[in-house]
Design a protein around this motif. Sequence first.
Motif, short mmCIF file in Angstrom:
data_model
loop_
_atom_site.label_atom_id
_atom_site.label_comp_id
_atom_site.label_asym_id
_atom_site.label_seq_id
_atom_site.Cartn_x
_atom_site.Cartn_y
_atom_site.Cartn_z
N THR A 150 0.78 -1.05 0.09
CA THR A 150 0.01 -0.15 0.04
C THR A 150 0.87 1.28 0.00
OG1 THR A 150 -0.16 -0.07 2.61
CG2 THR A 150 -2.10 -1.17 1.15
N GLN A 151 1.86 1.39 0.83
CA GLN A 151 2.62 2.61 1.08
C GLN A 151 3.62 2.73 -0.06
OE1 GLN A 151 3.67 3.80 4.99
NE2 GLN A 151 1.91 2.39 5.77
N ASN A 168 -8.75 -2.18 -3.10
CA ASN A 168 -8.23 -3.02 -4.32
C ASN A 168 -7.65 -4.13 -3.73
OD1 ASN A 168 -7.74 -0.14 -5.86
ND2 ASN A 168 -8.34 -1.70 -7.15
N LEU A 169 -7.35 -4.74 -2.43
CA LEU A 169 -6.76 -5.53 -1.89
C LEU A 169 -7.69 -6.42 -1.35
CD1 LEU A 169 -3.39 -4.08 -0.77
CD2 LEU A 169 -3.92 -5.00 -2.95
N TYR A 223 -4.42 -10.54 -2.59
CA TYR A 223 -5.02 -10.34 -4.07
C TYR A 223 -5.02 -8.99 -4.54
CZ TYR A 223 -5.84 -15.81 -3.75
OH TYR A 223 -5.75 -17.05 -3.54
N TYR A 224 -4.89 -8.98 -5.84
CA TYR A 224 -5.48 -7.69 -6.19
C TYR A 224 -6.74 -7.61 -6.69
CZ TYR A 224 -5.01 -3.06 -8.40
OH TYR A 224 -5.36 -1.73 -8.78
N ASP A 225 -7.55 -6.82 -6.54
CA ASP A 225 -8.92 -6.85 -7.07
C ASP A 225 -9.18 -5.71 -8.06
OD1 ASP A 225 -12.10 -6.47 -5.42
OD2 ASP A 225 -11.60 -6.72 -7.56
N PHE A 226 -9.27 -6.30 -9.53
CA PHE A 226 -9.40 -5.16 -10.65
C PHE A 226 -10.63 -4.83 -10.42
CE2 PHE A 226 -5.29 -5.96 -12.67
CZ PHE A 226 -4.88 -7.21 -12.48
N ILE A 260 -5.95 -11.19 -8.83
CA ILE A 260 -4.53 -11.98 -9.03
C ILE A 260 -4.02 -12.11 -7.64
CG2 ILE A 260 -4.02 -9.87 -9.92
CD1 ILE A 260 -1.86 -11.21 -11.49
N GLU A 261 -3.52 -13.16 -7.61
CA GLU A 261 -2.51 -13.24 -6.15
C GLU A 261 -1.27 -12.94 -6.33
OE1 GLU A 261 -1.50 -17.16 -5.24
OE2 GLU A 261 0.32 -16.21 -4.16
#
Length: 880
Positions: A116-117, A125-126, A177-180, A198-199
């Motif tokens: 994040t930082q 998004n996570l 995971y990233y959330d698109f 996507i992990e």
Amino acid sequence: MSSNPQYLSGNEIRNIFLDFFAQRKHQILPSASLVPEDPTVLLTIAGMLPFKPIFLGQRTPEFKRATTSQKCIRTNDIENVGRTKRHHTFFEMLGNFSFGDYFKEQAIAWGWEISTQVFGFSPQNLVVSVFEDDDEAFGIWRDQIGVPIARIKRLGEDDNFWVSGPTGPCGPCSEIYYDFHPERGDENIDLEDDSRFIEFYNLVFMQYNRDASGNLTPLQNKNIDTGMGLERMAQILQKVPNNYETDLIFPIIQTAAQIAGVDYHKSDEKTKVSLKVIGDHIRSVVHMIADEIRASNVGRGYVLRRLIRRVVRHGRLIGISGEFTTQVAETAIALSESAYPNVRQREAAIKAELQREESNFLITLDRGEKLLEEIIQEVKQQRNTQISGESAFSLYDTYGFPLELTQEVAEENHLTVDEAGFDAEMQKQVERAKAAHETIDLTVQGSLDKLAEHIQATEFLGYTQPTTTAKIEAILVEGVSQEEAGAGTQVQIVLDKTPFYAESGGQIGDRGYISGDGILVRVEDMKKESDFFIHFGRIERGTLRVGEHVTAQIDPACRRRAQANHTATHLLQAALKKIVDDSISQAGSLVSFDRLRFDFNCPRALTAEEVQQVEEQVNTWIAEAHAAKVEVLPLAEAKARGAVAMFGEKYGEEVRVIDFPSVSMELCGGTHVSNTAEIGVFKIISEAGVASGVRRIEAVSGPAILDYLNLRDKVVKDLSDRFKVKPEELPDRITSLQSELRNSQKELETLKVQLAIAKSDSLLQTAQTVGDSKIIVAQLEDVDPESLKTAAERLLQKIGNGAVVLGSVPEAGKVSIVAAFSQEVNKKGLQAGKFVGAIAKICGGGGGGRPNLAQAGGRDASKLPEALEQAESELKSALG
């Protein structure tokens, strides 16, 4: 998508990750080779693999914390490469590791901080996952990090529990995971939906040991193993639809597209898949050859050859008719050389291997594709859906067309291949070859060139004869058959009979000479291909010609050493079974002229007492002078008598049995002493673990003992002279020096901090008032990162409301920057982590940290004044 401030290249992502953990006292270690130390694994398949002995308790770590960017290769789902967004054969895994140091709370906090930082991902998004029973990790994510419960998913053992094997260290995992598409809400989140998630970061908490009954007990030293996929991070941060269109791979794809005369973005899906396969595979190939893997028909060499052939074939599919692999390899080398310099250093070898393999395979393709096309048309006309095993084998046998390639082409035409029928034809061929010996498909050093001559199998006389007269059946130079070769040439020679033992069963090949009228060849190695013995050597004088008669003679001293070590290996296995565990079995071996190595299956380390007992038992058998009894027996009878099989050996209906009655009986084709007394003495050098459940003993015997003792004696004498003590006083002297060194290091750290504080105190008078705050921006000479941090905190404490930014060059090529902000400064929108990370980019680095205190690093010291000037300007602008 996140509000990431700017585009980050793959190289920048890698460097930022490594610098982030280096600032948190992690030792940056180079990527290990793709050829792993672990004998149970063909290639390095994960970022943690080089540390597996540490995690299994087989090796003591040099550092408590480490961080790496590890190159990896996996080919288990090669069919998905190019067809999905993120399947690869080659990938880089960024990782941070703790060996009994920090654990869940810190690993999770740093994972969230860097996401994040540092990389700028919005928390919206996570999504994170935890093992279904890991309430501790769940609580940390919820209570300390602040992730909403709806975005913490509990998953089962298949997804979120890491194991090293049926027994041994294991533990739960937690993934980020990233959330698109966060706009779709938090209800019914399905992490299997790769169009949305996507992990990119996996945290493994190694906290248990699993016994044979499946029971879990807590580990005394808990470990952290994490992995962040570089290609996946690049896809997210560079905002491209798949991993292939990142700057890590897409330049390779563009090079291939230019050669083919196509535009990737305007191409159909089939062409895109081929371009992606080329982009992915060429990275694998470049790094494999750089790590000294050569194409062959077995093991790693086969993986390399298969990948090269897939590159060539997909090039053909998009319209490339000539050789092109070296051109795309040049792009791959240019992309990788900054992180992996060995690819540029091995450029010549990489291109030579590619050119040779591509040239040979193009010939194979031309012939095989035409025949395969005819076979496919015939199958379709007959309204069948399967290519027969006989047809597939004909392609393989006549044109060297690999089965997997036939299967790929068949799949593209909606057909299958009768693999069982292919295997049956292969077995028939093996049986025919044993009976006939009329022709040979000889592979030398990975070459596919065939000998034109029809020659008989080599007759091996080496068990009883150290020398013999023989006829030269074939001469090969770099794998190519020649009628003659002159002095100075490196050659491979096939004789009709030989006394030279060829490498087999763990024993290396004999050395010696081949001589004749004006001819002398120094034989340096021996290999065996099918039933042909190949003498590798250099022509010292004269001209060697096919058909001439020569004298072949082994080096008797080398043979005696190999015999002693090989028999000692048999005695060692027998001693291990007797003293440690009768169920011990061999897992590999090496018998050379100067030492022996024996790998065996054992779930635990041997005690020092057991090692000593094993050594004493072997020496007892040597002193008892047991005579060898060598017989050739039917396999069934040999097994019935209790003969032990050698690891990796293939046996026919009749086998050679080496029996030292009442001591050891093994199936073995190697050379041995006729009596154990000939060995003389046996000494174990080391016992260690090399894989889960696999131990390794290294030892010396016979004449090699004197070499070993001379070396040890030289080392001891040298140390005694240097320390000016007697040999028996060395341990105490070294212990004393270690204690002195530790105390000196502690004193040095204290002095560094005191010096940094003294230097920083003089900066108080340079403080500038900006608005209602004070700022100090300065460079301190030769101050290490930790002391720089202490100085910044001290200065901020003294000025109160304000901001302190300090920079230093602690060593050549390394820049350290620290930012310390008061709460009042934070309230004005300035966060130390983001601020210092952006400033560090001017010096070619990056970093981050908390809003009130953060550190960053860089590599370009010449840019530090510019970076600090920029920091001062931005602080005045924001606070004025």
